[in-house]
Scaffold this motif. Sequence first.
Motif, mmCIF file in Angstrom:
data_model
loop_
_atom_site.group_PDB
_atom_site.id
_atom_site.type_symbol
_atom_site.label_atom_id
_atom_site.label_comp_id
_atom_site.label_asym_id
_atom_site.label_seq_id
_atom_site.Cartn_x
_atom_site.Cartn_y
_atom_site.Cartn_z
ATOM 1 N N ARG A 117 0.817 -1.220 0.000
ATOM 2 C CA ARG A 117 0.000 0.000 0.000
ATOM 3 C C ARG A 117 0.854 1.275 0.000
ATOM 4 N N LEU A 118 2.154 1.121 0.316
ATOM 5 C CA LEU A 118 3.052 2.274 0.339
ATOM 6 C C LEU A 118 3.767 2.493 -0.993
ATOM 7 N N ARG A 119 3.456 1.677 -1.982
ATOM 8 C CA ARG A 119 4.110 1.832 -3.287
ATOM 9 C C ARG A 119 3.415 2.932 -4.083
ATOM 10 N N LYS A 120 3.624 4.171 -3.628
ATOM 11 C CA LYS A 120 3.027 5.333 -4.255
ATOM 12 C C LYS A 120 4.101 6.400 -4.441
ATOM 13 N N PRO A 121 3.874 7.361 -5.349
ATOM 14 C CA PRO A 121 4.913 8.367 -5.640
ATOM 15 C C PRO A 121 5.463 9.074 -4.412
ATOM 16 N N MET A 122 4.586 9.536 -3.496
ATOM 17 C CA MET A 122 5.079 10.261 -2.322
ATOM 18 C C MET A 122 6.007 9.403 -1.487
ATOM 19 N N TYR A 123 5.710 8.124 -1.363
ATOM 20 C CA TYR A 123 6.553 7.262 -0.539
ATOM 21 C C TYR A 123 7.863 6.908 -1.234
ATOM 22 N N TYR A 124 7.868 6.914 -2.564
ATOM 23 C CA TYR A 124 9.142 6.767 -3.272
ATOM 24 C C TYR A 124 10.061 7.943 -2.947
ATOM 25 N N ILE A 125 9.465 9.132 -2.853
ATOM 26 C CA ILE A 125 10.254 10.311 -2.488
ATOM 27 C C ILE A 125 10.785 10.172 -1.063
#
Length: 310
Positions: free
Chosen positions: A55-63
């Motif tokens: 669920r954390l595989r999102k753009p903000m979390y990549y940053i």
Amino acid sequence: MSDGNVSSVKNFVIVGFPGLHSRYYGLVSALMFLVYVCILLGNGTFLLLFAREKRLRKPMYYILINLAVCDVLFSTTTLPKIISRYWFSDGYVSFTGCFVQMYFVHLFGLVNGLILAVMAFDRYVAVCNPLRYANIVKDSTILMLCVVAWMIPQSCVLMLVIRAYPLPYCAANTIIQCYCDHVAITKLACTDRTPYGFPAFVFVMVLLVTPLSFILFSYTSIIIAVLRISTNQERLKAFSTCSSQLIIIALYFLPRCFNYMYPYIGISFNPDIQILIIMLYSHLPPMINPLIYCLRAKEVREALFKTPPE
């Protein structure tokens, strides 16, 4: 550069705080060790959560992952040697090793600022162009921007090191700092520092002010957009999406800008206070950033405490 081959210094000595009494060495080293452990545990926990939770595989979390990695690498580059200096009286750094540390200190510091600019871009699109967010801010876009953020400073920092390395270091080898940085090292050169120090200052300010200018533009646009929202509840919701990022950005940029600019506005500090300011803005954000992620990001809290997503 013609004097660059007469260096007689074989190693450097990290002094740390020059006015610190030896009776406090154990306390200071223990405090720094605690800070280092907190940085490793906090950012390491966030990295493990990201690896485990889809669920954390999102753009903000990549940053945020890039920011966490940068924080861990910077702290690992700087803290172990100064801890060793106060805990084991081992402040010696080899001549080449000091310049290697200089390279990584400035590299990770500048990468951090560029990653924060990527974060500001993400929030700008989310608030100012929410309907186009999914089309603009894709995983591939953020990953590409993060790669660029890691690549841009490398050649510039390498040039700083290449220009500083051949200078004639033929006198004192004591670095009045907690790690090897460009200013602390080039001050020890037996030559006029101006041709090397001023271009380095300009370079650092450009790489510091450029992302900061973009960040200020982004968040000014965000504030204007939020103020146009009709209801207070929607305004608060929009502000809440940016508040944690604003805290992180303020902790990174404000003290750094002050540290670079205060000599030019007639303010002076003794070396211990100046080094304390540098250590605080260098290591306080990496220590508290993971807390900000966990406290402000609902999905991170859910992953941390194993709460099923709604």
